[in-house]
Design an enzyme around this catalytic site. Structure first.
Site, PDB file in Angstrom:
ATOM      1  CB  VAL A   1       3.758  -0.509   3.593  1.00 19.56           C
ATOM      2  CG1 VAL A   1       4.055  -1.756   4.436  1.00 19.56           C
ATOM      3  CG2 VAL A   1       3.686   0.724   4.489  1.00 19.56           C
TER       4      VAL A   1
ATOM      5  CG  ASP B   1      -4.358   9.081  11.771  1.00 24.11           C
ATOM      6  OD1 ASP B   1      -5.506   9.564  11.680  1.00 24.11           O
ATOM      7  OD2 ASP B   1      -3.739   8.620  10.793  1.00 24.11           O
TER       8      ASP B   1
ATOM      9  N   GLY C   1       0.713   5.585   0.978  1.00 23.51           N
ATOM     10  CA  GLY C   1       0.028   6.681   1.655  1.00 23.51           C
ATOM     11  C   GLY C   1       0.811   7.958   1.457  1.00 23.51           C
ATOM     12  N   GLY C   2       0.398   9.017   2.138  1.00 22.37           N
ATOM     13  CA  GLY C   2       1.080  10.287   1.990  1.00 22.37           C
ATOM     14  C   GLY C   2       2.496  10.267   2.516  1.00 22.37           C
ATOM     15  CG  MET C   3       3.696  10.295   6.518  1.00 16.67           C
ATOM     16  SD  MET C   3       5.034  11.497   6.504  1.00 16.67           S
ATOM     17  CE  MET C   3       6.272  10.639   7.469  1.00 16.67           C
TER      18      MET C   3
ATOM     19  CE  LYS D   1       4.896   4.440   6.611  1.00 13.93           C
ATOM     20  NZ  LYS D   1       3.947   4.773   7.701  1.00 13.93           N
TER      21      LYS D   1
ATOM     22  N   GLY E   1       0.811  -1.209   0.000  1.00 11.94           N
ATOM     23  CA  GLY E   1       0.000   0.000   0.000  1.00 11.94           C
ATOM     24  C   GLY E   1       0.847   1.263   0.000  1.00 11.94           C
TER      25      GLY E   1
END
Length: 222
Positions: A76, A184, A71-73, A91, A69
């Site tokens: 992974v 979060d 994401g913004g950061m 990651k 996947g």
């Protein structure tokens, strides 16, 4: 060679790398071609968009990458730790954030926060790398609370819902006892394993009591 340099200038890194690789098949020591190719293949952007470059960079320790996947950061992957013969989650920080100091601090803060907390409901960190910014952690098997709710897996199972709530509260309580705020917590960040163990993930917005606050960017953290 000049074509390769031009492609670098306009941001076509993969095409530039192909040109340099072709040159090296003809003349292994032509100007600084080898150094340019090495720099391109080891850049964060190339690693995340070229599986071959990813495999070469992390060899021989890690291999058999499969993207789980983005994401913004960061991104992974599932990967094989060949030294310890086990699958891990790896990651890597997103290439657009490599030069953003706040993002780098947040990424490392997530890894270090996880590494310094021991609890069955928190993923275990194995290794942190700071050249290409990455960390490896326990690979989880299971479904998110969001997925279970969407599939109505918990409907009518009040005892299971209560157990998940108790276990999640225990994880959060342990974090707070250690001066850590997750910030979060949401269904997609709660994983339920096949043994019904609760695991809290994604510490990208974590705040420690002795750390300077880093505010959320306009990107979705991952």
């Amino acid at each position: 060679y000049e074509i390769g340099r031009h492609l670098e200038t306009v941001g076509s890194r993969e095409e530039a790398a192909e040109v340099y690789a072709h040159i090296l098949t003809r003349q292994a020591t032509f100007k600084d071609t080898s150094a340019r190719l090495n720099k391109l293949e080891n850049s964060q952007e190339t690693l995340l968009n070229n599986k071959g470059a990813l495999e070469r960079y992390f060899a021989p320790r890690y291999g058999d990458f499969f993207e789980l996947g983005r994401g913004g950061m960061g991104v992974v992957y599932r990967a094989k730790d060949r030294r310890l013969q086990r699958d891990v989650a790896l990651k890597v920080i997103h290439p657009t954030l490599v030069d953003a100091q706040d993002a780098r601090k947040r990424f490392l803060r997530e890894a270090r926060a996880l590494a310094n907390i021991s609890h069955k409901g928190i993923v275990e960190i194995h290794e942190i790398g700071e050249d290409v910014l990455y960390f490896t952690m326990e690979l989880l098997d299971g479904s998110s609370l969001q997925e279970l709710a969407k599939e109505k897996e918990l409907v009518g199972d009040d005892e299971r819902v209560r157990k998940i709530a108790r276990d999640l509260a225990d994880v959060i309580g342990h974090l707070h006892e250690n001066g850590v705020l997750h910030r979060d917590i949401k269904p997609s960040n709660v994983i339920i394993t096949p043994n019904d163990e609760v695991k809290l993930i994604d510490f990208g917005l974590v705040k420690q009591s002795d750390a300077t606050s880093l505010t959320r960017t306009d990107q979705i953290m991952g």
